[in-house]
Design a protein around this motif. Sequence first.
Motif, PDB file in Angstrom:
ATOM      1  N   LEU A 118       0.851  -1.184   0.000  1.00 61.77           N
ATOM      2  CA  LEU A 118       0.000   0.000   0.000  1.00 61.77           C
ATOM      3  C   LEU A 118       0.888   1.235   0.000  1.00 61.77           C
ATOM      4  O   LEU A 118       1.778   1.359   0.836  1.00 61.77           O
ATOM      5  N   ALA A 119       0.643   2.159  -0.934  1.00 62.35           N
ATOM      6  CA  ALA A 119       1.571   3.271  -1.114  1.00 62.35           C
ATOM      7  C   ALA A 119       0.843   4.582  -1.357  1.00 62.35           C
ATOM      8  O   ALA A 119      -0.122   4.640  -2.129  1.00 62.35           O
ATOM      9  N   THR A 120       1.323   5.645  -0.726  1.00 58.67           N
ATOM     10  CA  THR A 120       0.880   6.995  -1.070  1.00 58.67           C
ATOM     11  C   THR A 120       1.894   7.579  -2.053  1.00 58.67           C
ATOM     12  O   THR A 120       3.081   7.612  -1.779  1.00 58.67           O
ATOM     13  N   VAL A 121       1.386   8.042  -3.207  1.00 58.53           N
ATOM     14  CA  VAL A 121       2.309   8.544  -4.239  1.00 58.53           C
ATOM     15  C   VAL A 121       1.821   9.878  -4.852  1.00 58.53           C
ATOM     16  O   VAL A 121       1.791   9.997  -6.070  1.00 58.53           O
ATOM     17  N   ILE A 122       1.509  10.856  -4.043  1.00 62.62           N
ATOM     18  CA  ILE A 122       2.012  11.068  -2.697  1.00 62.62           C
ATOM     19  C   ILE A 122       0.900  11.626  -1.774  1.00 62.62           C
ATOM     20  O   ILE A 122      -0.195  11.914  -2.233  1.00 62.62           O
ATOM     21  N   VAL A 123       1.276  11.820  -0.484  1.00 58.52           N
ATOM     22  CA  VAL A 123       0.487  12.613   0.454  1.00 58.52           C
ATOM     23  C   VAL A 123       1.169  13.964   0.616  1.00 58.52           C
ATOM     24  O   VAL A 123       2.402  14.049   0.693  1.00 58.52           O
ATOM     25  N   VAL A 124       0.359  15.029   0.665  1.00 60.27           N
ATOM     26  CA  VAL A 124       0.899  16.381   0.875  1.00 60.27           C
ATOM     27  C   VAL A 124       1.105  16.562   2.382  1.00 60.27           C
ATOM     28  O   VAL A 124       0.184  16.904   3.127  1.00 60.27           O
ATOM     29  N   ALA A 125       2.317  16.323   2.832  1.00 62.45           N
ATOM     30  CA  ALA A 125       2.597  16.243   4.263  1.00 62.45           C
ATOM     31  C   ALA A 125       2.334  17.548   5.017  1.00 62.45           C
ATOM     32  O   ALA A 125       1.758  17.513   6.103  1.00 62.45           O
ATOM     33  N   PRO A 126       2.740  18.734   4.512  1.00 64.48           N
ATOM     34  CA  PRO A 126       2.561  19.948   5.312  1.00 64.48           C
ATOM     35  C   PRO A 126       1.104  20.330   5.575  1.00 64.48           C
ATOM     36  O   PRO A 126       0.846  21.211   6.404  1.00 64.48           O
ATOM     37  N   LEU A 127       0.155  19.701   4.902  1.00 61.50           N
ATOM     38  CA  LEU A 127      -1.254  19.939   5.208  1.00 61.50           C
ATOM     39  C   LEU A 127      -1.666  19.285   6.515  1.00 61.50           C
ATOM     40  O   LEU A 127      -2.737  19.589   7.044  1.00 61.50           O
ATOM     41  N   ARG A 128      -0.805  18.417   7.064  1.00 67.14           N
ATOM     42  CA  ARG A 128      -1.178  17.578   8.188  1.00 67.14           C
ATOM     43  C   ARG A 128      -0.260  17.810   9.384  1.00 67.14           C
ATOM     44  O   ARG A 128       0.907  18.123   9.235  1.00 67.14           O
ATOM     45  N   ASN A 129      -0.807  17.589  10.556  1.00 61.47           N
ATOM     46  CA  ASN A 129      -0.018  17.615  11.780  1.00 61.47           C
ATOM     47  C   ASN A 129       0.935  16.426  11.773  1.00 61.47           C
ATOM     48  O   ASN A 129       0.542  15.298  11.475  1.00 61.47           O
TER      49      ASN A 129
END
Length: 281
Positions: free
Chosen positions: A63-74
């Motif tokens: 299972l892969a995130t390609v991608i997740v936008v990390a700075p939107l999240r804590n």
Amino acid sequence: MQVGVGLPNTIPETSGEALLEWMRQADQGPFSCLGVLDRIVYDACEPLTTLAAAAAVTHRIRLATVIVVAPLRNAAVLAKQAATIDALSGGRLTLGLALGAREDDYQAAGVAYGGRAERLAAQLVALRDTWENEAIGPHPTQPGGPELLLGGQSDQVFARVARFANGYVHGGGPPRAFAGAALKARAAWIDAGRPGQPRLWGQGYFALGGEEVVAAGAAYLRDYYAFTGPFAERIAAGLLTTPQAILQFVRGYGDEGCDELVLLPATAGLDQLHRLADVLK
């Protein structure tokens, strides 16, 4: 090189049941992983929630995130979500992260668009710290936490790959574009004194079938990437629409040293999964 398939989690009006059936059938092969994309201001299912569902209905596939936008999240919450998916899936999560280029997503999340690169750098440290913190669980099944990839094109991205991550995920395009990015990732890895080689991931879009299917796939890409202006047309023009085009694309990425290639659907029909499987068998 392994070849995975994307889930249609960002294709508008895709039902939850349709996504679950994609997961179940993709798990039967021949695909190596299930990939998801991330967008807030769009008719799209949230990627980490989607992969949590995939963890429950699959047994083999990565299972892969390609991608997740990390700075939107804590960062702490992101670390806990990733560790949870890793635990639920028995250690099958690859966490791909990037900055994201859509300012409206940041506005909707109430997060400042400026300074996002610095926040991502801090998050990369926080993720490892959280995964190793005995007071915060669950502990990831994979030692040290899920496989961590970074996406993007700047020199800073490649430096962060070498310092914090297990590898790099390329955002798409022809094999020659991947080759240039892979060269930078390997060079940064060597400069940082890391042993071995970075894991290198690539991706592309496909739509297989008649003219209506191809037209619908191209229309989706123009809409999804409308924020890029005229470049959206170039993305749509790169859609893989024949078995021959897919096989040539796969061979090209393999020749350039790609470790994992994710082929993302541009239409949500379950027949797309079966057509792609037939091409790859």
